[in-house]
Design a protein around this motif. Structure first.
Motif, mmCIF file in Angstrom:
data_model
loop_
_atom_site.group_PDB
_atom_site.id
_atom_site.type_symbol
_atom_site.label_atom_id
_atom_site.label_comp_id
_atom_site.label_asym_id
_atom_site.label_seq_id
_atom_site.Cartn_x
_atom_site.Cartn_y
_atom_site.Cartn_z
ATOM 1 N N PHE A 17 0.863 -1.324 0.036
ATOM 2 C CA PHE A 17 0.007 0.077 0.129
ATOM 3 C C PHE A 17 0.922 1.095 -0.019
ATOM 4 C CE2 PHE A 17 -0.396 -1.110 4.685
ATOM 5 C CZ PHE A 17 0.010 0.106 5.309
ATOM 6 N N PHE A 18 2.236 1.385 0.556
ATOM 7 C CA PHE A 18 2.968 2.215 0.396
ATOM 8 C C PHE A 18 3.362 2.711 -1.015
ATOM 9 C CE2 PHE A 18 7.231 3.688 -0.351
ATOM 10 C CZ PHE A 18 7.438 4.931 0.458
ATOM 11 N N THR A 19 3.613 1.549 -1.742
ATOM 12 C CA THR A 19 3.890 1.709 -3.282
ATOM 13 C C THR A 19 2.615 2.014 -4.051
ATOM 14 O OG1 THR A 19 5.467 -0.135 -3.070
ATOM 15 C CG2 THR A 19 4.677 0.425 -5.532
ATOM 16 N N GLU A 20 1.373 1.593 -3.790
ATOM 17 C CA GLU A 20 0.169 2.107 -4.321
ATOM 18 C C GLU A 20 -0.075 3.626 -4.137
ATOM 19 O OE1 GLU A 20 -4.518 1.015 -4.323
ATOM 20 O OE2 GLU A 20 -3.203 -0.452 -3.202
ATOM 21 N N ILE A 21 0.076 4.059 -2.951
ATOM 22 C CA ILE A 21 -0.198 5.306 -2.387
ATOM 23 C C ILE A 21 0.744 6.391 -2.914
ATOM 24 C CG2 ILE A 21 -0.134 6.849 -0.595
ATOM 25 C CD1 ILE A 21 -1.596 4.605 1.154
ATOM 26 N N VAL A 22 2.093 5.962 -3.149
ATOM 27 C CA VAL A 22 2.947 7.055 -3.622
ATOM 28 C C VAL A 22 3.032 6.694 -5.146
ATOM 29 C CG1 VAL A 22 5.563 7.152 -4.146
ATOM 30 C CG2 VAL A 22 4.899 6.616 -1.985
ATOM 31 N N ALA A 23 2.545 5.774 -5.869
ATOM 32 C CA ALA A 23 2.255 5.797 -7.367
ATOM 33 C C ALA A 23 1.206 6.665 -7.930
ATOM 34 C CB ALA A 23 2.154 4.400 -7.659
ATOM 35 N N ALA A 24 0.156 6.632 -6.676
ATOM 36 C CA ALA A 24 -0.997 7.420 -7.179
ATOM 37 C C ALA A 24 -0.614 9.258 -7.326
ATOM 38 C CB ALA A 24 -2.070 7.385 -6.104
ATOM 39 N N GLY A 25 0.217 9.380 -6.664
ATOM 40 C CA GLY A 25 0.841 10.922 -6.728
ATOM 41 C C GLY A 25 0.062 11.889 -6.159
ATOM 42 N N GLU A 26 -0.980 11.673 -5.281
ATOM 43 C CA GLU A 26 -1.940 12.679 -4.678
ATOM 44 C C GLU A 26 -1.414 12.889 -3.449
ATOM 45 O OE1 GLU A 26 -5.694 10.364 -4.939
ATOM 46 O OE2 GLU A 26 -5.542 10.643 -7.268
ATOM 47 N N THR A 27 -0.650 12.362 -2.802
ATOM 48 C CA THR A 27 -0.479 12.567 -1.250
ATOM 49 C C THR A 27 1.109 12.800 -0.876
ATOM 50 O OG1 THR A 27 -0.876 10.579 -0.578
ATOM 51 C CG2 THR A 27 -2.661 11.882 -0.458
ATOM 52 N N TYR A 28 1.817 12.143 -1.441
ATOM 53 C CA TYR A 28 3.418 12.105 -0.867
ATOM 54 C C TYR A 28 4.239 12.366 -2.268
ATOM 55 C CZ TYR A 28 2.180 10.377 3.672
ATOM 56 O OH TYR A 28 1.498 10.056 4.903
ATOM 57 N N ALA A 29 5.247 13.088 -1.782
ATOM 58 C CA ALA A 29 6.273 13.532 -2.677
ATOM 59 C C ALA A 29 7.336 12.572 -2.579
ATOM 60 C CB ALA A 29 6.747 14.884 -2.710
ATOM 61 N N PHE A 30 7.360 11.166 -2.086
ATOM 62 C CA PHE A 30 8.301 10.381 -2.126
ATOM 63 C C PHE A 30 8.811 9.776 -3.638
ATOM 64 C CE2 PHE A 30 6.474 8.566 1.930
ATOM 65 C CZ PHE A 30 7.088 9.384 2.669
ATOM 66 N N PRO A 31 9.941 9.365 -3.984
ATOM 67 C CA PRO A 31 10.458 9.011 -4.914
ATOM 68 C C PRO A 31 9.261 7.640 -5.564
ATOM 69 C CG PRO A 31 12.269 9.372 -3.607
ATOM 70 C CD PRO A 31 11.088 9.374 -2.639
ATOM 71 N N GLU A 32 9.132 7.700 -6.764
ATOM 72 C CA GLU A 32 8.510 6.539 -7.316
ATOM 73 C C GLU A 32 9.062 5.589 -7.955
ATOM 74 O OE1 GLU A 32 4.982 7.662 -9.951
ATOM 75 O OE2 GLU A 32 5.146 9.613 -9.292
ATOM 76 N N GLY A 33 8.850 4.202 -7.928
ATOM 77 C CA GLY A 33 9.268 3.160 -8.426
ATOM 78 C C GLY A 33 10.374 2.491 -7.706
ATOM 79 N N MET A 34 10.462 2.537 -6.266
ATOM 80 C CA MET A 34 11.397 2.217 -5.355
ATOM 81 C C MET A 34 11.205 0.672 -4.978
ATOM 82 S SD MET A 34 11.977 5.047 -2.278
ATOM 83 C CE MET A 34 10.304 5.380 -2.056
ATOM 84 N N ASP A 35 11.991 -0.137 -5.200
ATOM 85 C CA ASP A 35 11.704 -1.623 -4.374
ATOM 86 C C ASP A 35 11.518 -1.621 -3.020
ATOM 87 O OD1 ASP A 35 14.387 -1.930 -3.400
ATOM 88 O OD2 ASP A 35 15.266 -2.501 -5.125
ATOM 89 N N ALA A 36 11.362 -2.642 -2.572
ATOM 90 C CA ALA A 36 11.168 -2.688 -1.058
ATOM 91 C C ALA A 36 12.179 -2.252 -0.241
ATOM 92 C CB ALA A 36 10.700 -4.189 -0.850
ATOM 93 N N GLU A 37 13.335 -2.574 -0.626
ATOM 94 C CA GLU A 37 14.392 -2.121 0.463
ATOM 95 C C GLU A 37 14.815 -0.847 0.052
ATOM 96 O OE1 GLU A 37 15.782 -3.926 2.919
ATOM 97 O OE2 GLU A 37 13.934 -5.128 2.133
ATOM 98 N N GLN A 38 14.451 0.042 -1.096
ATOM 99 C CA GLN A 38 14.950 1.248 -1.494
ATOM 100 C C GLN A 38 13.609 2.148 -0.415
ATOM 101 O OE1 GLN A 38 14.635 1.058 -5.492
ATOM 102 N NE2 GLN A 38 16.672 1.777 -5.641
ATOM 103 N N ALA A 39 12.778 1.573 -0.525
ATOM 104 C CA ALA A 39 11.578 2.268 0.168
ATOM 105 C C ALA A 39 11.503 2.042 1.588
ATOM 106 C CB ALA A 39 10.058 1.876 -0.289
#
Length: 161
Positions: A17-39
């Motif tokens: 869900f971290f990945t889903e929320i970040v990818a949606a791009g509506e609430t967080y300015a975290f880098p997209e496309g990170m694998d589990a260890e990068q995230a």
């Protein structure tokens, strides 16, 4: 629902869900496309910070991370971030996490809590934070690239504890 300290064993349940929320791009300015260890370091806080999960049995419903907003002379103010699994929205998970974080910050002796970047179009979160005592101090215009609304503002929100 129980809110407890997150462990490394919780990360595999948070990451989707971290990945889903970040990818949606509506609430967080975290880098997209990170694998589990990068995230992982973007969400799983180290001391003096803390990460918690809201669970129902073995199901992770959401998570929050918290800690000092700034080091040194700013360390008396807390900050926090929240993610609720989209599959479990509307169940009060965000409110429960918000109240938990505020209780934790008070118990730790923080003077206040500041949210540095609440996307102004995230109206559900803005309403929730206002309902539990936060106020919008300022909105920095055009500082977040929203996928459908374009450049929108980020609210700085605060609550004295």
């Amino acid at each position: 629902m129980i809110i407890r300290e997150a462990s490394g064993q919780d990360w595999p349940a948070i990451y989707p869900f971290f990945t889903e929320i970040v990818a949606a791009g509506e609430t967080y300015a975290f880098p997209e496309g990170m694998d589990a260890e990068q995230a992982r370091p973007w969400w799983m806080e180290q001391a003096p910070g803390r990460t918690v999960v809201a669970v129902d049995g073995d199901t992770v419903l959401g998570s929050a991370k918290m800690g000092p907003n700034r080091p040194g002379r700013g360390a008396h103010i807390a900050t926090a971030s929240f993610m609720v699994d989209p599959a479990h929205r509307g169940r009060g998970v965000g409110r429960a996490l918000g109240e938990h974080v505020l209780d934790w910050a008070r118990a730790q002796g923080y003077h206040g809590m500041q949210f540095n970047a609440v996307v102004e179009t995230n109206t559900a979160a803005v309403r929730l934070w206002q309902a539990i005592g936060f106020e919008i101090l300022a909105t920095v215009p055009e500082t977040f690239e929203h996928p459908t609304h374009g450049r929108v503002g980020l609210h700085v929100m605060y609550q004295r504890l």
